[in-house]
Design a protein around this motif. Structure first.
Motif, PDB file in Angstrom:
ATOM      1  N   LEU A  19       0.829  -1.203   0.000  1.00 16.69           N
ATOM      2  CA  LEU A  19       0.000   0.000   0.000  1.00 16.69           C
ATOM      3  C   LEU A  19       0.866   1.256   0.000  1.00 16.69           C
ATOM      4  O   LEU A  19       0.601   2.224  -0.716  1.00 16.69           O
ATOM      5  CB  LEU A  19      -0.924  -0.017   1.213  1.00 16.69           C
ATOM      6  N   GLU A  20       1.929   1.223   0.782  1.00 14.12           N
ATOM      7  CA  GLU A  20       2.821   2.376   0.854  1.00 14.12           C
ATOM      8  C   GLU A  20       3.535   2.604  -0.481  1.00 14.12           C
ATOM      9  O   GLU A  20       3.734   3.749  -0.897  1.00 14.12           O
ATOM     10  CB  GLU A  20       3.838   2.173   1.972  1.00 14.12           C
ATOM     11  N   ARG A  59      -0.847   0.115  13.547  1.00 12.05           N
ATOM     12  CA  ARG A  59      -1.886   1.127  13.324  1.00 12.05           C
ATOM     13  C   ARG A  59      -1.307   2.508  13.008  1.00 12.05           C
ATOM     14  O   ARG A  59      -1.785   3.177  12.084  1.00 12.05           O
ATOM     15  CB  ARG A  59      -2.798   1.184  14.556  1.00 12.05           C
ATOM     16  N   PRO A  60      -0.277   2.994  13.731  1.00 12.59           N
ATOM     17  CA  PRO A  60       0.273   4.315  13.379  1.00 12.59           C
ATOM     18  C   PRO A  60       0.791   4.381  11.939  1.00 12.59           C
ATOM     19  O   PRO A  60       0.595   5.378  11.243  1.00 12.59           O
ATOM     20  CB  PRO A  60       1.407   4.521  14.389  1.00 12.59           C
ATOM     21  N   ARG A  61       1.425   3.299  11.493  1.00 13.91           N
ATOM     22  CA  ARG A  61       1.928   3.285  10.112  1.00 13.91           C
ATOM     23  C   ARG A  61       0.761   3.299   9.121  1.00 13.91           C
ATOM     24  O   ARG A  61       0.792   4.039   8.128  1.00 13.91           O
ATOM     25  CB  ARG A  61       2.793   2.049   9.880  1.00 13.91           C
ATOM     26  N   ALA A  62      -0.270   2.509   9.394  1.00 18.40           N
ATOM     27  CA  ALA A  62      -1.441   2.484   8.513  1.00 18.40           C
ATOM     28  C   ALA A  62      -2.125   3.853   8.485  1.00 18.40           C
ATOM     29  O   ALA A  62      -2.548   4.323   7.423  1.00 18.40           O
ATOM     30  CB  ALA A  62      -2.415   1.401   8.974  1.00 18.40           C
ATOM     31  N   THR A  67      -3.199   9.005   5.658  1.00 18.99           N
ATOM     32  CA  THR A  67      -3.059  10.461   5.585  1.00 18.99           C
ATOM     33  C   THR A  67      -2.382  10.864   4.277  1.00 18.99           C
ATOM     34  O   THR A  67      -2.807  11.806   3.605  1.00 18.99           O
ATOM     35  CB  THR A  67      -2.258  10.980   6.795  1.00 18.99           C
ATOM     36  N   ARG A  68      -1.340  10.139   3.899  1.00 13.80           N
ATOM     37  CA  ARG A  68      -0.644  10.433   2.644  1.00 13.80           C
ATOM     38  C   ARG A  68      -1.552  10.186   1.450  1.00 13.80           C
ATOM     39  O   ARG A  68      -1.542  10.964   0.491  1.00 13.80           O
ATOM     40  CB  ARG A  68       0.622   9.590   2.536  1.00 13.80           C
ATOM     41  N   GLN A  69      -2.351   9.113   1.504  1.00 16.10           N
ATOM     42  CA  GLN A  69      -3.278   8.839   0.408  1.00 16.10           C
ATOM     43  C   GLN A  69      -4.292   9.966   0.258  1.00 16.10           C
ATOM     44  O   GLN A  69      -4.594  10.394  -0.857  1.00 16.10           O
ATOM     45  CB  GLN A  69      -4.035   7.532   0.659  1.00 16.10           C
TER      46      GLN A  69
END
Length: 109
Positions: A19-20, A59-62, A67-69
């Motif tokens: 995803l990233e 969760r923080p990474r997701a 947020t970036r998306q």
């Protein structure tokens, strides 16, 4: 159970990696307008269904990826609006093709 927990975490880490990479590719395309035509569209990401719920520690990474998306989606929308405005402006420019008018006036007559 510790091995199962690690496998679960690793599966989610791989899902978030994919995803990233998608959002990073979108951000890169937005940063480099000339490559937009050269880069094929990516396959849409689908949340994994076979690995269970997201581990709490990821969760923080997701959330950061989300947020970036959202920022990238807002930028895409902003650029679409700007493109439409530019197209509308270009459409108003008279080229002389549709309406035949004299280019000059001969005052000698």
């Amino acid at each position: 159970m510790p091995g199962m927990t690690q496998d679960w975490r690793d599966a989610w880490t791989l899902a978030l990696d994919a995803l990233e990479m998608d959002v990073a590719a979108t951000e890169a395309m937005l940063a480099d307008q000339h490559r937009l035509a050269e880069v094929p569209p990516s396959d849409p990401w689908r949340p994994p269904t076979e690995i269970g719920a997201l581990p709490l520690e990821l969760r923080p990474r997701a959330d950061e990826i989300l947020t970036r998306q959202l920022r990238a989606a807002e930028e895409i929308a902003r650029r679409l609006v700007a493109s439409r405005q530019q197209l509308a402006m270009n459409a108003r420019i008279e080229t002389g093709e549709a309406v035949k008018r004299p280019v000059y006036l001969d005052c000698a007559m």
